[in-house]
Motif scaffolding. Structure first.
Motif, PDB file in Angstrom:
ATOM      1  N   GLU A 158       0.851  -1.184   0.000  1.00 26.54           N
ATOM      2  CA  GLU A 158       0.000   0.000   0.000  1.00 26.54           C
ATOM      3  C   GLU A 158       0.892   1.240   0.000  1.00 26.54           C
ATOM      4  OE1 GLU A 158      -3.225   0.506  -0.387  1.00 26.54           O
ATOM      5  OE2 GLU A 158      -3.613  -1.642  -0.632  1.00 26.54           O
ATOM      6  N   HIS A 161       0.112   5.157  -0.391  1.00 28.17           N
ATOM      7  CA  HIS A 161      -0.366   6.002   0.708  1.00 28.17           C
ATOM      8  C   HIS A 161       0.771   6.478   1.606  1.00 28.17           C
ATOM      9  CE1 HIS A 161      -4.586   5.275  -0.242  1.00 28.17           C
ATOM     10  NE2 HIS A 161      -4.243   4.033  -0.484  1.00 28.17           N
ATOM     11  N   GLY A 162       2.016   6.218   1.187  1.00 27.02           N
ATOM     12  CA  GLY A 162       3.163   6.733   1.936  1.00 27.02           C
ATOM     13  C   GLY A 162       3.288   8.243   1.809  1.00 27.02           C
ATOM     14  N   ASP A 163       4.071   8.842   2.695  1.00 29.74           N
ATOM     15  CA  ASP A 163       4.213  10.302   2.767  1.00 29.74           C
ATOM     16  C   ASP A 163       4.864  10.873   1.513  1.00 29.74           C
ATOM     17  OD1 ASP A 163       3.373   9.805   5.349  1.00 29.74           O
ATOM     18  OD2 ASP A 163       5.356  10.055   6.237  1.00 29.74           O
ATOM     19  N   PHE A 164       4.255  11.910   0.950  1.00 34.25           N
ATOM     20  CA  PHE A 164       4.864  12.637  -0.152  1.00 34.25           C
ATOM     21  C   PHE A 164       6.062  13.426   0.361  1.00 34.25           C
ATOM     22  CE2 PHE A 164       4.841  16.916  -2.330  1.00 34.25           C
ATOM     23  CZ  PHE A 164       5.610  16.503  -3.411  1.00 34.25           C
ATOM     24  N   HIS A 185      -2.000  14.809   6.707  1.00 34.57           N
ATOM     25  CA  HIS A 185      -1.179  13.880   5.929  1.00 34.57           C
ATOM     26  C   HIS A 185      -1.388  14.038   4.428  1.00 34.57           C
ATOM     27  CE1 HIS A 185      -0.379   9.807   4.095  1.00 34.57           C
ATOM     28  NE2 HIS A 185       0.767  10.069   4.696  1.00 34.57           N
ATOM     29  N   SER A 187      -0.327  12.036   1.036  1.00 36.86           N
ATOM     30  CA  SER A 187       0.263  10.840   0.437  1.00 36.86           C
ATOM     31  C   SER A 187       0.604  11.105  -1.020  1.00 36.86           C
ATOM     32  CB  SER A 187      -0.708   9.667   0.533  1.00 36.86           C
ATOM     33  OG  SER A 187      -1.818   9.884  -0.334  1.00 36.86           O
ATOM     34  N   TYR A 188       1.399  10.213  -1.605  1.00 36.52           N
ATOM     35  CA  TYR A 188       1.690  10.313  -3.036  1.00 36.52           C
ATOM     36  C   TYR A 188       0.419  10.159  -3.861  1.00 36.52           C
ATOM     37  CZ  TYR A 188       6.743  10.686  -2.901  1.00 36.52           C
ATOM     38  OH  TYR A 188       8.036  11.157  -2.715  1.00 36.52           O
ATOM     39  N   GLU A 189      -0.560   9.404  -3.356  1.00 38.77           N
ATOM     40  CA  GLU A 189      -1.804   9.217  -4.104  1.00 38.77           C
ATOM     41  C   GLU A 189      -2.560  10.529  -4.295  1.00 38.77           C
ATOM     42  OE1 GLU A 189      -4.442   5.573  -3.927  1.00 38.77           O
ATOM     43  OE2 GLU A 189      -5.677   6.990  -2.795  1.00 38.77           O
ATOM     44  N   ARG A 190      -2.357  11.492  -3.392  1.00 38.99           N
ATOM     45  CA  ARG A 190      -3.011  12.796  -3.538  1.00 38.99           C
ATOM     46  C   ARG A 190      -2.496  13.552  -4.760  1.00 38.99           C
ATOM     47  NH1 ARG A 190      -7.624  12.739  -0.520  1.00 38.99           N
ATOM     48  NH2 ARG A 190      -7.212  12.512   1.708  1.00 38.99           N
ATOM     49  N   GLU A 256       8.829   9.049  -7.334  1.00 37.31           N
ATOM     50  CA  GLU A 256       8.279   7.972  -6.511  1.00 37.31           C
ATOM     51  C   GLU A 256       8.571   6.609  -7.132  1.00 37.31           C
ATOM     52  OE1 GLU A 256       6.057   5.962  -3.415  1.00 37.31           O
ATOM     53  OE2 GLU A 256       7.593   7.505  -3.680  1.00 37.31           O
TER      54      GLU A 256
END
Length: 333
Positions: A158, A161-164, A185, A187-190, A256
């Motif tokens: 997953e 969802h790690g920190d950008f 928070h 995440s890279y997904e944002r 990433e």
């Protein structure tokens, strides 16, 4: 008879495969695509797909967008709880498996032909070893193909969802902007997703990176898929604000992908899947992606030799689920 599925936040694809010789998914018999948000549960989609199915199934596998724990998945971008044990009586079989969607995609990528790839790294040195899989779509998925010396094994993560982590002043500003927008928070997904393209666009617009034309603003506001509108204006109309959006997106995407390659020591390469990459291929080929990918300080030389390829086949999640279902049949014998 194999039932395979690719269950995403936007759409769900189900397909029947003929097991073929030795259980391998030799041919596809029927395929249907469903809008995921139009159904109250995954079981409703399965019932609709199988309503006229008379021949019994032998095995089923579904790649699901979310973490799978003990055969259950609370989907990340849908209000669904999917459970292998609830699917077994519905399908009339005991061989039912849920995989993380990127785990299924990773298996499917192993089936692609050479003409279904586009190389991004002209300096790549082909080698064996682990492979990293990263895919941007409705969300950001990541997986690892672990090489045991003979076979690849797909490992779910997953990591999206790690920190950008920002790498320059422009990205510092993006991090602060998104932290304020989402209340903490980031995440890279944002960033690396369809909604993420919109987030990057709005950031650049709000810092006056380039003027937003009234025509573009109206088109985005009316669009069912604003990210597609931004991409179209960037690639086909040369809009400066949209081009800047894809350039920043591509650099962070590359960064990433490089992070994931370091984490799993991906000497065998990085495989870029998902729906977004093929649609913005020119933006990934213009250098920003590889610039972000290689910018890793003392490990830059290592990464600059790692092969990076974009998959052009959109059905890899489905192919991988069928592959796993076939493996379950082989275990039976």
């Amino acid at each position: 008879m194999l039932l395979a599925g690719d269950v995403g936040g936007t759409k769900t694809i189900l397909a029947l495969y003929d097991g073929g010789l030795e259980g391998l998914p030799a041919s596809i018999l029927r395929e249907e695509t469903y809008p995921s948000a139009g159904y109250g549960s995954f079981e409703d989609i399965v019932k609709d797909f199988l309503r006229d199915q008379s021949e019994p199934l032998d095995a089923a596998c579904f790649g699901v967008a979310g973490p799978v724990v003990d055969g259950r998945c609370q989907t990340t971008n849908l209000p669904w709880l999917i459970d292998e044990r609830r699917l077994m009586p519905l399908l009339g079989i005991s061989k039912v498996k849920l995989l993380n969607d990127l785990q299924a995609m990773a298996l499917g990528l192993l089936w692609l032909r050479s003409d279904e790839w586009v190389e991004l790294n002209p300096r790549a040195v082909p080698a064996t070893g682990n492979r990293a899989v990263i895919a941007a779509g409705t969300g950001l998925g990541q997986a690892v193909l672990y090489w045991d010396g003979h076979l690849y094994h797909a490992l779910a993560t997953e990591g999206g969802h790690g920190d950008f982590a920002s790498n320059n002043t422009m990205e510092d500003g993006l991090l602060v902007y998104l932290r304020n927008k989402f209340g903490g928070h980031v995440s890279y997904e944002r960033i690396l997703s369809g909604p993420g393209i919109v987030n990057v666009y709005e950031y650049l617009r709000d810092i006056n990176y380039a003027p937003e034309s009234p025509e573009l603003a109206g088109a985005i506001n009316r669009a069912e898929d604003p990210a597609r509108e931004i991409t179209t204006h960037a690639l086909h109309r040369g809009d400066a604000l949209c081009r800047g959006t894809l350039a920043l997106f591509a650099r962070i995407f590359g960064a990433e992908a490089g992070n994931l390659a370091l984490r799993c020591f991906a000497t065998g390469g990085v495989l870029v899947g998902g729906g977004i990459a093929p649609k913005i291929l020119p933006a990934l080929q213009d250098g920003h992606f590889m610039q972000g990918f290689c910018a890793k300080g003392r490990l830059s030389e290592f990464l600059c030799a790692v092969p990076v390829r974009v998959a052009l086949n959109f059905h890899t999640g489905l192919i991988g689920a069928a592959d796993f279902a076939a493996r379950m049949l082989l275990e039976k014998s």
